[in-house]
Design an enzyme around this catalytic site. Structure first.
Site, mmCIF file in Angstrom:
data_model
loop_
_atom_site.group_PDB
_atom_site.id
_atom_site.type_symbol
_atom_site.label_atom_id
_atom_site.label_comp_id
_atom_site.label_asym_id
_atom_site.label_seq_id
_atom_site.Cartn_x
_atom_site.Cartn_y
_atom_site.Cartn_z
ATOM 1 N N ARG A 16 0.840 -1.208 0.000
ATOM 2 C CA ARG A 16 0.000 0.000 0.000
ATOM 3 C C ARG A 16 0.877 1.261 0.000
ATOM 4 O O ARG A 16 1.022 1.923 -1.012
ATOM 5 C CB ARG A 16 -0.950 -0.036 1.211
ATOM 6 C CG ARG A 16 -2.108 0.944 1.107
ATOM 7 C CD ARG A 16 -1.781 2.362 1.478
ATOM 8 N NE ARG A 16 -1.312 2.488 2.842
ATOM 9 C CZ ARG A 16 -0.791 3.611 3.330
ATOM 10 N NH1 ARG A 16 -0.663 4.676 2.560
ATOM 11 N NH2 ARG A 16 -0.366 3.666 4.588
ATOM 12 N N HIS A 208 5.055 4.885 12.653
ATOM 13 C CA HIS A 208 5.155 4.747 11.196
ATOM 14 C C HIS A 208 6.189 5.766 10.709
ATOM 15 O O HIS A 208 5.889 6.950 10.583
ATOM 16 C CB HIS A 208 3.752 5.046 10.628
ATOM 17 C CG HIS A 208 3.629 5.012 9.146
ATOM 18 N ND1 HIS A 208 2.965 4.000 8.483
ATOM 19 C CD2 HIS A 208 4.049 5.863 8.179
ATOM 20 C CE1 HIS A 208 2.988 4.243 7.174
ATOM 21 N NE2 HIS A 208 3.637 5.364 6.968
ATOM 22 N N CYS A 241 5.491 9.960 -0.378
ATOM 23 C CA CYS A 241 4.150 10.527 -0.209
ATOM 24 C C CYS A 241 3.931 11.584 -1.281
ATOM 25 O O CYS A 241 4.690 12.549 -1.373
ATOM 26 C CB CYS A 241 3.980 11.151 1.178
ATOM 27 S SG CYS A 241 2.368 11.952 1.380
ATOM 28 N N ASN A 250 9.269 4.400 3.288
ATOM 29 C CA ASN A 250 9.156 3.963 4.680
ATOM 30 C C ASN A 250 10.482 3.372 5.129
ATOM 31 O O ASN A 250 11.305 2.971 4.313
ATOM 32 C CB ASN A 250 8.093 2.856 4.797
ATOM 33 C CG ASN A 250 6.710 3.338 4.438
ATOM 34 O OD1 ASN A 250 6.420 3.558 3.273
ATOM 35 N ND2 ASN A 250 5.869 3.505 5.422
#
Ligand code: ZN
Length: 300
Positions: A16, A208, A241, A250
């Site tokens: 995702r 996160h 992003c 990430n």
């Protein structure tokens, strides 16, 4: 090492958060094959896609097919990002164990990302959370830009607290606190967690991290020392992003695993299988992923 948890729960968000920012289209067949590989790594949870409108995130427009076709392994939680009631309807039909709703602690980032103010976002999410809970699903509330915002700069702990409180009151099971642009340093992690601990149990908090400045592992170490046991990561360090210019991927699952294995903290994850899943997606994307551990494997 003293003061560390014995077990950590890792959620693999590569399919995702990772793929949503990749321009290279990954076919549904390849996504399904990759998620099936991830299912065999021993990871606790996989966020397999996003049910936002396909125009918003074309890379994940096949979420429904992916959800229907992946082979689900018992013991693994399969979750997906769900923005609204329509998304929830599709997600439930495709099959989810967990639904993740999302908003931002920064007013400007929230508007850029969701096209709504923070106060306009709550009623939409409250309805989704209620319906997902009625359907027996685990619900996680992602809060973006909890440390720094690309538009507003430093975000006050009180602003994060306000959004988190609203999500908890609406019924989320977990809060995932996002360093969306990957700029936080350990003192910021410490300040935020100290601000939240009086109000939320530690085991409801997920961290996160994005790794733009290479601080994610240091931040995870700080959070571990403070008793946090849940983290999001992506194999190879995929991601970014679209509404946070310059943000990197990430923190890499491979690197988190290298840290945790070295510290003697259990995850249940097979490192070799994570490397294989990293190489698989790296080859499909046709580019080198940022994880130091993947580079090490290639050169070994
Ligand atoms: Zn993210």
């Amino acid at each position: 090492m003293r003061g560390l948890p014995s077990n950590v729960y890792l959620k693999e968000v590569g399919p995702r958060d990772g793929l949503q920012n990749e321009k290279q289209w990954i076919s549904t067949d390849d996504k399904v094959a990759w998620i099936n590989m991830l299912s065999k790594t021993g990871v606790s949870e996989i966020e397999y896609s996003s049910f936002v409108h396909p125009k918003m995130i074309p890379a994940l427009k096949d979420a429904r097919d992916v959800g229907k076709r992946i082979i689900r392994k018992s013991g693994v939680t399969y979750s997906a990002l769900v923005p609204n009631m329509k998304g929830l309807e599709y997600a439930l039909e495709a099959g989810i164990d967990g639904a993740s709703v999302f908003m931002s602690a920064s007013e400007t980032h929230n508007r850029k990302n969701i096209n709504k103010s923070i106060s306009e976002t709550y009623p939409v999410l409250t309805e989704v959370i209620k319906e997902a809970k009625n359907a027996g699903k685990i619900v996680t509330g992602y809060v973006s830009t909890v440390f720094d915002c690309p538009y507003e700069g430093r975000i006050a702990v009180d602003d994060v607290l306000r959004v988190c409180s609203q999500l908890i009151d609406s019924g989320v099971d977990y809060l995932s606190l996002g360093d969306t642009i990957g700029t936080a340093v350990p003192t910021q992690v410490e300040n935020l967690l100290e601000g939240l601990f009086p109000y939320f149990p530690k085991d409801k908090l997920i961290l996160h991290f994005h790794d733009t400045r290479g601080m994610a592992i240091a931040n995870i170490m700080t959070a571990l020392h403070m008793g946090i046991t849940r983290f999001d990561s992506t194999v190879g360090g995929l991601g970014g992003c679209p509404y946070a210019p310059g943000a990197a991927g990430n923190v890499a699952t491979n690197d988190v695993l290298y840290l945790l294995n070295g510290l003697g903290v259990e995850t249940g994850i097979n490192e070799k299988r994570i490397q294989e899943a990293s190489i698989y997606i790296q080859n499909k994307l046709g580019k080198t992923l940022p994880s130091r551990s993947v580079a090490y494997l290639k050169n070994a």
